[in-house]
Design an enzyme around this catalytic site. Structure first.
Site, mmCIF file in Angstrom:
data_model
loop_
_atom_site.group_PDB
_atom_site.id
_atom_site.type_symbol
_atom_site.label_atom_id
_atom_site.label_comp_id
_atom_site.label_asym_id
_atom_site.label_seq_id
_atom_site.Cartn_x
_atom_site.Cartn_y
_atom_site.Cartn_z
ATOM 1 N N ASP A 7 -3.224 2.295 2.020
ATOM 2 C CA ASP A 7 -2.225 3.249 2.520
ATOM 3 C C ASP A 7 -2.527 3.540 3.986
ATOM 4 O OD1 ASP A 7 -0.204 5.064 2.725
ATOM 5 O OD2 ASP A 7 -0.976 6.474 1.241
ATOM 6 N N ASP A 104 4.282 1.347 4.467
ATOM 7 C CA ASP A 104 2.904 1.682 4.796
ATOM 8 C C ASP A 104 1.924 1.616 3.638
ATOM 9 O OD1 ASP A 104 4.016 3.786 3.427
ATOM 10 O OD2 ASP A 104 3.193 5.346 4.714
ATOM 11 N N GLU A 105 2.282 0.958 2.539
ATOM 12 C CA GLU A 105 1.338 0.891 1.432
ATOM 13 C C GLU A 105 1.560 -0.352 0.579
ATOM 14 O OE1 GLU A 105 1.725 3.852 -1.639
ATOM 15 O OE2 GLU A 105 3.809 4.269 -1.092
#
Length: 344
Positions: A7, A104-105
């Site tokens: 993350d 973003d992950e």
């Protein structure tokens, strides 16, 4: 099986600070057109801004009251897309399966022969490579399945790692509120609380038949499994395919004229239809999102008579949904989404 959940830390704000190094250490808030006097919400806030109570989804005006000295910036989606692609390429360079969850992950399979030591070493290697290639920091959750890895990440933020397994799950998670588990939101937590189940342990120890009766035969037992950290699903590297395309707009002045509301709905529907055409899959359902003054949101949807990419048909369907709304109330936001057929 060992899984990592990667993350990016304050991703959008971090990308903006990379472009504007002078903002490092300052409270940065990204949202809308970057004007806190306009109607828009916070897309992300730097850690410095979060210390003032600023959170994603908060109206920019509220954020400005909480943190008046913050630097406000407009959303720049292409910049975030590019940064995300660089991060995911760095993750894939390790040669194991990567399941992208968003900008973003992502989940990363630690490999068939991995033990905890190897998974931990891979987590640190990922942090180093992502930083070297993108100048972005990330946190990594390490788990013996995807659910535990996902929940572990929060304990490692920022820039750290944390491990959750069957052995320490209850010690770490048991006394947390029910919505402290990935997959159980605030609304579900409220329903569970009404049943006297407020902590992760209480949900995990609950009678499965009772949960099925109260929350549904599928979701009730599923919440119990989430609370127990049970998951056998593999890391799936299949490329993410959008299920729908949509556009929405928050209006700076309330819409009071029903004719203007319909005109805006049709305009947004045409934009969504254009994305459908570009995607190459026809729409099968249309959704309308309407937010009344002051901040009450409703959604309506309809199945199309047949799959189509015709903008006029999609616009007509969206406009027809207005018949199922309150046409007498002022409107501050409208959104139209076209759900598409599954890829062949």
């Amino acid at each position: 099986m060992w899984v990592l959940h990667v993350d990016l830390d304050q991703f959008i704000a971090a990308v903006e600070v990379l472009r504007r190094p002078e903002l490092a250490g300052l409270p940065v808030i990204v949202g809308g057109r970057g004007d806190p006097t306009e109607r828009a919400v916070v897309s992300t806030a730097s850690y410095e801004a979060r210390e003032f109570g600023v959170r994603s989804g908060m109206p920019l005006r509220t954020a400005a009251k909480k943190c008046p000295d913050a630097v406000f910036l407009p959303v720049d989606k292409p910049a975030y897309d590019e940064a995300s692609e660089q991060v995911m390429a760095a993750l894939r360079s390790f040669g194991t399966a990567v399941e992208v969850l968003g900008w973003d992950e992502a989940f990363v399979d630690a490999g068939p022969d991995a033990d905890l030591a190897r998974a931990t070493a891979l987590a640190h290697a990922i942090q180093e490579r992502v930083l070297a290639r993108t100048r972005l920091h990330c946190s990594v959750g390490i788990g013996d399945n995807k659910i535990r890895a996902k929940n572990a990440t929060d304990f490692g933020k920022p820039r750290g790692t944390f491990t959750l397994t069957r052995d320490n799950w209850w010690a770490v998670m048991g006394d947390r509120p029910a919505d402290g588990v990935w997959g159980i939101g605030s609304k579900t937590a409220a329903k569970l609380a009404a049943l006297g189940l407020r902590t992760v342990r209480e949900v995990g120890d609950a009678d499965e038949e009772r949960l099925a009766a109260e929350l549904g035969p599928t979701m009730g037992p599923w919440y119990r499994r989430l609370a127990r950290g049970v998951d056998a699903s593999p890391v799936d590297p299949t490329p993410w395919v959008p299920r729908s395309h949509g556009h929405e707009e928050t209006f700076q002045n309330d819409l009071d004229d029903p004719a203007e509301v319909e005109a805006q709905v049709r305009r947004l529907a045409v934009l969504a239809a254009s994305d459908v055409v570009e995607d190459g899959r026809p729409a099968v359902r249309v959704r309308l999102k309407i937010r009344y003054v002051p901040f009450e949101t409703r959604t309506r949807s309809t199945k199309l008579a047949e799959p189509t990419s015709d903008a006029a048909v999609i616009a007509d369907a969206a406009a027809s949904l207005l018949e199922r709304t309150d046409r007498t109330r002022s409107v501050r936001l409208l959104g139209v989404a076209a759900e598409m057929a599954d890829p062949q």
